[in-house]
Enzyme design. Sequence first.
Site, PDB file in Angstrom:
ATOM      1  N   HIS A 276     -58.501  57.946  94.047  1.00  0.00           N
ATOM      2  CA  HIS A 276     -57.254  57.336  93.579  1.00  0.00           C
ATOM      3  C   HIS A 276     -57.471  56.695  92.215  1.00  0.00           C
ATOM      4  O   HIS A 276     -58.505  56.092  91.933  1.00  0.00           O
ATOM      5  CB  HIS A 276     -56.663  56.368  94.605  1.00  0.00           C
ATOM      6  CG  HIS A 276     -57.319  55.030  94.738  1.00  0.00           C
ATOM      7  ND1 HIS A 276     -57.004  53.952  93.947  1.00  0.00           N
ATOM      8  CD2 HIS A 276     -58.245  54.583  95.623  1.00  0.00           C
ATOM      9  CE1 HIS A 276     -57.690  52.896  94.328  1.00  0.00           C
ATOM     10  NE2 HIS A 276     -58.464  53.251  95.335  1.00  0.00           N
ATOM     11  N   ASP A 288     -62.688  49.669  91.876  1.00  0.00           N
ATOM     12  CA  ASP A 288     -61.676  50.174  92.810  1.00  0.00           C
ATOM     13  C   ASP A 288     -60.399  50.539  92.061  1.00  0.00           C
ATOM     14  O   ASP A 288     -59.537  49.717  91.867  1.00  0.00           O
ATOM     15  CB  ASP A 288     -61.373  49.103  93.852  1.00  0.00           C
ATOM     16  CG  ASP A 288     -60.393  49.579  94.911  1.00  0.00           C
ATOM     17  OD1 ASP A 288     -60.221  50.803  95.068  1.00  0.00           O
ATOM     18  OD2 ASP A 288     -59.795  48.718  95.580  1.00  0.00           O
ATOM     19  N   GLU A 322     -52.136  54.788  95.763  1.00  0.00           N
ATOM     20  CA  GLU A 322     -53.003  54.619  96.926  1.00  0.00           C
ATOM     21  C   GLU A 322     -52.938  53.180  97.421  1.00  0.00           C
ATOM     22  O   GLU A 322     -52.899  52.925  98.635  1.00  0.00           O
ATOM     23  CB  GLU A 322     -54.442  54.994  96.576  1.00  0.00           C
ATOM     24  CG  GLU A 322     -55.405  55.020  97.770  1.00  0.00           C
ATOM     25  CD  GLU A 322     -56.084  53.694  98.076  1.00  0.00           C
ATOM     26  OE1 GLU A 322     -56.796  53.612  99.091  1.00  0.00           O
ATOM     27  OE2 GLU A 322     -55.897  52.722  97.306  1.00  0.00           O
ATOM     28  N   GLU A 323     -52.933  52.245  96.476  1.00  0.00           N
ATOM     29  CA  GLU A 323     -52.945  50.832  96.852  1.00  0.00           C
ATOM     30  C   GLU A 323     -51.646  50.395  97.525  1.00  0.00           C
ATOM     31  O   GLU A 323     -51.576  49.314  98.103  1.00  0.00           O
ATOM     32  CB  GLU A 323     -53.224  49.957  95.623  1.00  0.00           C
ATOM     33  CG  GLU A 323     -54.587  50.183  94.979  1.00  0.00           C
ATOM     34  CD  GLU A 323     -55.747  49.676  95.812  1.00  0.00           C
ATOM     35  OE1 GLU A 323     -55.512  49.170  96.935  1.00  0.00           O
ATOM     36  OE2 GLU A 323     -56.897  49.788  95.365  1.00  0.00           O
ATOM     37  N   ASP A 351     -63.800  56.850  96.892  1.00  0.00           N
ATOM     38  CA  ASP A 351     -63.052  55.623  96.657  1.00  0.00           C
ATOM     39  C   ASP A 351     -64.037  54.464  96.639  1.00  0.00           C
ATOM     40  O   ASP A 351     -64.472  53.993  97.685  1.00  0.00           O
ATOM     41  CB  ASP A 351     -62.009  55.443  97.769  1.00  0.00           C
ATOM     42  CG  ASP A 351     -61.080  54.260  97.527  1.00  0.00           C
ATOM     43  OD1 ASP A 351     -61.314  53.503  96.578  1.00  0.00           O
ATOM     44  OD2 ASP A 351     -60.122  54.110  98.297  1.00  0.00           O
ATOM     45  N   HIS A 449     -60.374  43.710  94.475  1.00  0.00           N
ATOM     46  CA  HIS A 449     -58.955  43.383  94.314  1.00  0.00           C
ATOM     47  C   HIS A 449     -58.731  42.085  93.541  1.00  0.00           C
ATOM     48  O   HIS A 449     -57.776  41.361  93.798  1.00  0.00           O
ATOM     49  CB  HIS A 449     -58.264  43.324  95.676  1.00  0.00           C
ATOM     50  CG  HIS A 449     -57.958  44.663  96.253  1.00  0.00           C
ATOM     51  ND1 HIS A 449     -57.166  44.855  97.352  1.00  0.00           N
ATOM     52  CD2 HIS A 449     -58.347  45.923  95.879  1.00  0.00           C
ATOM     53  CE1 HIS A 449     -57.073  46.144  97.633  1.00  0.00           C
ATOM     54  NE2 HIS A 449     -57.791  46.811  96.741  1.00  0.00           N
TER      55      HIS A 449
END
Length: 529
Positions: A276, A288, A322-323, A351, A449
Amino acid sequence: MQRTRLAVTLTLALLMALTAASIASAAVPTDTSALREAVTVEGILEHERSFQEIADANGGTRASGTPGYDASAAYVAERLREAGYEVTLQPFTFPFFQELEPTTFAQTAPSEKTYQNGEDFAIMEYSGSGTVTDTPVVPTSDVQIPPGAEANSSTSGCEASDFPAETDGSVALIQRGTCSFAQKAQNAEAAGAVAAIIFNEGQEGRTEVLNGTLGGPGVSIPVIGTTFAVGEELYSAPGARVSISASTLSEERQTSNVIAETPTGRSDRVTFVGAHLDSVPEGPGINDNGSGSAAILEVAEEISELNIKPRNKVRFAFWGAEESGLLGAEHYVSGLSKSERKNIAVYLNFDMVGSPNYVRFVYDGDGSDTPQSGPNGSAQIERVFNAYFASQGLATDPTAFDGRSDYGPFIAVGIPAGGLFTGAEGIKTEEQASVYGGVAGLAYDPCYHQPCDSMTPVEDGANADDYEALEAEYDLAGNLNTRALDEMSDAIAHATLTFAQTTSAVNGTAKGNGTPTSSFEFKGAHRQR
């Protein structure tokens, strides 16, 4: 008679020899050394620096639905076209959500207490905005304190009748349970609540902060998820009052997947490689999932540079949204015909492959170590990765198909899947630290994140000491472990080329399986109920 028996014997021997030769040909390991040597950490970091520059120029994020994502997709598409790939941008509409300002939450009566964002509560994805000050808390009916013996036993907030008249103008207090968070929030808003607190149910494994989603735009009031302890506290406090402030953006937006394919190779046995491309809104997403995207982009470019002509087509995907719940991959897979699904021999997912405190995780295709196996053929993918790492003297750990990345939609329709992962918010164990190095008791990615998931060294803030300990052992490039990138990208190159050159399908048939796996459950980044 004897001449006939001799002829039959010779014929059988010849057939057996031809069969053995055919099997051996299909099983002979592919020499991937040239590709692995061509794929370099510096090549990956070149792409990562470009992603960082894009984020810096676009508000610090590359989230789908933002200019930062669009620029990332344009960058990837341009590099792939220059490398000779057939590139398609696949647009789709998705529900966009962003927390514009940090949400605040405090108890104002009968005592004063400020709750901590991320520890005591979290904003629900697709929550509305608003500010409520010193407002009464009104519990719904059917709250179970102490909690019931079984999970999903509370029906709190699932029916309009659960909300007493006093809910109008107040903050609804709702317990997690049988129905979706969206249903609870919609019922609360319809009852006149100015905000909703949904607290975890309380059984073992259901006490932590409730990081949930409402599934899409539509609720206009603030909705937060809390720990069981916070909910129990407010439920048990006579005359409880709270203040909540939330500033969010929740709307439909357009984004796209970037799909690239080799011009040559069999189209009925496609090796599909995906990662992603989007970050979370909070940061640039350099690990990420800049790491997975940059790694497969480097592999794609080097396949072209070496003029490798794969026996089977290789298709690369850079997924959007994706998130927001695997939406890009889901959109792509849902548009495939049955024959198109069968033509995908394997799906390989990458990922997060550069986590600072990494472990070499391989998806558990056969389900021997985790609860969920992949479709027929996934075990072979797992074996290819494990055999490669073993050949390099490198240990691996299994990781589950837990529904949190883009393999999910492929598994759901029966396509063999596998891949690599270096860890996210999970905590490295003492045993893992003894094998892989790093710091036990620390997250695999302490900046998961967060804004510090960037190319900038972490020298300040809460994570500074953690990164100082990691830098004593590893060569870090911002939030990336270059040793992890080196090891994992070589494995990506090896598996991609191995399946691109194979003469047989991984599940022992001429084509992929394509049979739906109805037992697979998507979990995504947020809980639905």
